[in-house]
Write a protein that holds these residues in place. Structure first.
Motif, short mmCIF file in Angstrom:
data_model
loop_
_atom_site.label_atom_id
_atom_site.label_comp_id
_atom_site.label_asym_id
_atom_site.label_seq_id
_atom_site.Cartn_x
_atom_site.Cartn_y
_atom_site.Cartn_z
N THR A 158 0.81 -1.21 0.00
CA THR A 158 0.00 0.00 0.00
C THR A 158 0.85 1.27 0.00
OG1 THR A 158 -0.20 -0.05 2.43
CG2 THR A 158 -1.92 -1.14 1.15
N VAL A 159 2.05 1.18 -0.51
CA VAL A 159 2.88 2.39 -0.61
C VAL A 159 2.17 3.40 -1.50
CG1 VAL A 159 5.07 3.31 -1.47
CG2 VAL A 159 5.02 1.12 -0.24
N GLN A 160 2.02 4.60 -1.01
CA GLN A 160 1.30 5.63 -1.75
C GLN A 160 1.93 5.86 -3.13
OE1 GLN A 160 -1.62 7.18 -0.89
NE2 GLN A 160 -1.55 5.59 0.69
N GLY A 161 1.05 5.99 -4.12
CA GLY A 161 1.52 6.25 -5.47
C GLY A 161 1.73 5.01 -6.31
N THR A 162 1.58 3.84 -5.69
CA THR A 162 1.78 2.60 -6.44
C THR A 162 0.44 2.10 -6.99
OG1 THR A 162 1.49 1.23 -4.47
CG2 THR A 162 3.74 1.94 -4.99
N VAL A 163 0.55 1.13 -7.89
CA VAL A 163 -0.65 0.50 -8.42
C VAL A 163 -1.44 -0.16 -7.30
CG1 VAL A 163 -1.47 -1.39 -9.89
CG2 VAL A 163 0.30 0.16 -10.74
N ASN A 164 -0.73 -0.78 -6.34
CA ASN A 164 -1.40 -1.41 -5.20
C ASN A 164 -2.30 -0.42 -4.47
OD1 ASN A 164 -0.48 -4.10 -5.23
ND2 ASN A 164 1.46 -3.53 -4.30
N ALA A 165 -1.75 0.73 -4.12
CA ALA A 165 -2.51 1.73 -3.37
C ALA A 165 -3.67 2.27 -4.18
CB ALA A 165 -1.57 2.88 -2.95
N ALA A 166 -3.46 2.50 -5.46
CA ALA A 166 -4.53 3.03 -6.30
C ALA A 166 -5.67 2.03 -6.44
CB ALA A 166 -3.97 3.40 -7.68
N LEU A 167 -5.34 0.75 -6.56
CA LEU A 167 -6.38 -0.27 -6.67
C LEU A 167 -7.19 -0.39 -5.38
CD1 LEU A 167 -4.74 -3.16 -8.71
CD2 LEU A 167 -6.82 -1.91 -9.29
N ASN A 192 -0.75 -8.25 -9.44
CA ASN A 192 0.30 -9.23 -9.14
C ASN A 192 1.57 -8.96 -9.94
OD1 ASN A 192 -1.30 -10.61 -7.30
ND2 ASN A 192 -2.09 -12.05 -8.82
N ASP A 193 1.38 -8.51 -11.18
CA ASP A 193 2.55 -8.27 -12.05
C ASP A 193 3.14 -6.87 -11.90
OD1 ASP A 193 2.30 -10.82 -13.11
OD2 ASP A 193 0.99 -10.16 -14.74
N HIS A 194 2.30 -5.89 -11.53
CA HIS A 194 2.77 -4.50 -11.56
C HIS A 194 2.40 -3.70 -10.31
CE1 HIS A 194 3.48 -5.30 -15.84
NE2 HIS A 194 2.26 -5.77 -15.90
N GLY A 195 1.99 -4.39 -9.24
CA GLY A 195 1.49 -3.68 -8.07
C GLY A 195 2.46 -2.73 -7.40
N ASP A 196 3.76 -3.03 -7.44
CA ASP A 196 4.72 -2.18 -6.75
C ASP A 196 5.25 -1.04 -7.63
OD1 ASP A 196 6.03 -3.84 -8.48
OD2 ASP A 196 7.72 -4.28 -7.12
N LYS A 197 4.74 -0.94 -8.85
CA LYS A 197 5.19 0.13 -9.75
C LYS A 197 4.39 1.40 -9.52
CE LYS A 197 6.52 -3.23 -13.30
NZ LYS A 197 6.25 -3.76 -14.65
N ARG A 198 4.95 2.54 -9.92
CA ARG A 198 4.27 3.81 -9.77
C ARG A 198 3.11 3.90 -10.75
NH1 ARG A 198 5.47 5.68 -5.08
NH2 ARG A 198 4.75 7.75 -5.78
N VAL A 199 1.92 4.20 -10.24
CA VAL A 199 0.76 4.26 -11.11
C VAL A 199 0.89 5.38 -12.14
CG1 VAL A 199 -0.60 5.77 -9.60
CG2 VAL A 199 -1.77 4.17 -11.12
N ALA A 200 1.63 6.44 -11.79
CA ALA A 200 1.80 7.57 -12.71
C ALA A 200 2.65 7.19 -13.92
CB ALA A 200 2.45 8.74 -11.98
N SER A 201 3.36 6.06 -13.83
CA SER A 201 4.23 5.65 -14.93
C SER A 201 3.50 4.78 -15.95
CB SER A 201 5.45 4.90 -14.39
OG SER A 201 5.07 3.66 -13.80
N MET A 202 2.23 4.51 -15.75
CA MET A 202 1.47 3.72 -16.73
C MET A 202 1.45 4.46 -18.06
SD MET A 202 -1.90 1.90 -15.06
CE MET A 202 -2.72 3.43 -14.72
N HIS A 203 1.81 3.78 -19.12
CA HIS A 203 1.77 4.41 -20.44
C HIS A 203 1.26 3.41 -21.47
CE1 HIS A 203 5.52 2.30 -21.60
NE2 HIS A 203 5.91 2.55 -20.36
N GLY A 204 0.84 3.93 -22.60
CA GLY A 204 0.18 3.14 -23.62
C GLY A 204 1.00 1.97 -24.14
N VAL A 205 2.30 2.19 -24.33
CA VAL A 205 3.15 1.13 -24.87
C VAL A 205 3.20 -0.07 -23.93
CG1 VAL A 205 5.49 0.52 -25.59
CG2 VAL A 205 4.55 2.76 -26.20
N ALA A 206 3.33 0.22 -22.63
CA ALA A 206 3.39 -0.86 -21.65
C ALA A 206 2.07 -1.63 -21.60
CB ALA A 206 3.72 -0.30 -20.27
N LEU A 207 0.96 -0.91 -21.63
CA LEU A 207 -0.35 -1.57 -21.60
C LEU A 207 -0.59 -2.37 -22.87
CD1 LEU A 207 -2.62 1.16 -19.96
CD2 LEU A 207 -1.30 -0.67 -18.87
N GLN A 208 -0.11 -1.85 -24.00
CA GLN A 208 -0.26 -2.58 -25.26
C GLN A 208 0.49 -3.90 -25.21
OE1 GLN A 208 -2.03 -1.15 -28.22
NE2 GLN A 208 -2.05 -3.36 -28.52
#
Length: 212
Positions: A50-59, A88-104
């Protein structure tokens, strides 16, 4: 027949249901939600997930939001399964770093139908992130889905209906499915969920009580 709910790592909990309640009916899903919420454990503030700013916290924030709670129980369950796989795959990453190429790249190799379901689940999460400002631009706008190949379906003639009715007599499972699809005017998705709970005072009704 009885049903149990078990959250990973916790003891199973029996659903409080009458014997004639069918899975996925409103009564069943209500009991399911009660059992699931009873097993929910408070999340420790400051834990790694639940570190603030991560995908975990945002979810976690999205799951507690009104937008997620407003979804139908089955929709919440299906979308949460997709989002938990993403966590499970990206929970500890910064949610602000989500970008189209990675999601694609994430949806690469998925079937067209799976891609569509994945985008539907992610759209609600991304909308939540946009509203609460951890994400400034919509990364899903850059994601392109593989087109779903469709084919035309032959519409039966009256002679073909008569042939089916002659082969499948009243009382058979095939004839029941046929009559529901032909006479009830419901979508295929709704027909498969219809059951005895929709018979009220000898009349077939929809979920909201309207006569069919």
């Amino acid at each position: 027949m009885v049903y149990y709910y078990r959250h990973p790592g916790q003891k199973k909990r029996r659903l409080d249901l009458a014997e004639d309640v069918l899975p996925w009916s409103p009564t069943f899903m209500e009991a399911y939600e009660v059992a699931r919420n009873a097993d929910a454990k408070p999340i420790e503030i400051g834990a790694k997930r639940t570190v603030q700013g991560t995908v975990n916290a945002a979810l976690i924030g999205y799951y507690a939001s009104g937008a997620f709670a407003a979804l139908a129980p089955t929709t919440r369950s299906n979308r949460r399964a997709i989002l938990e796989s993403f966590r499970n795959d990206h929970g500890d990453k910064r949610v602000a770093s989500m970008h189209g190429v990675a999601l694609q790249n994430i949806i690469k190799g998925k079937t067209p139908a799976a891609q569509l379901n994945w985008r539907k689940a992610m759209r609600g999460f991304v909308d939540y992130c946009l509203a609460h400002k951890p994400v400034k631009a919509n990364p899903l706008s850059e994601v392109k889905l593989t087109k779903l190949k469709t084919k035309d379906w032959h519409t039966w003639e009256s002679s073909e209906c008569a042939q089916f009715e002659e082969h499948h007599q009243l009382g058979s499972r095939a004839r029941l499915a046929y009559e529901l699809l032909l006479q009830a005017g419901q979508s295929r998705r709704d027909v498969v969920m219809m059951g005895r709970q929709h018979i009220r005072n000898g009349i077939m009704t929809t979920e909201d009580g309207c006569a069919i």
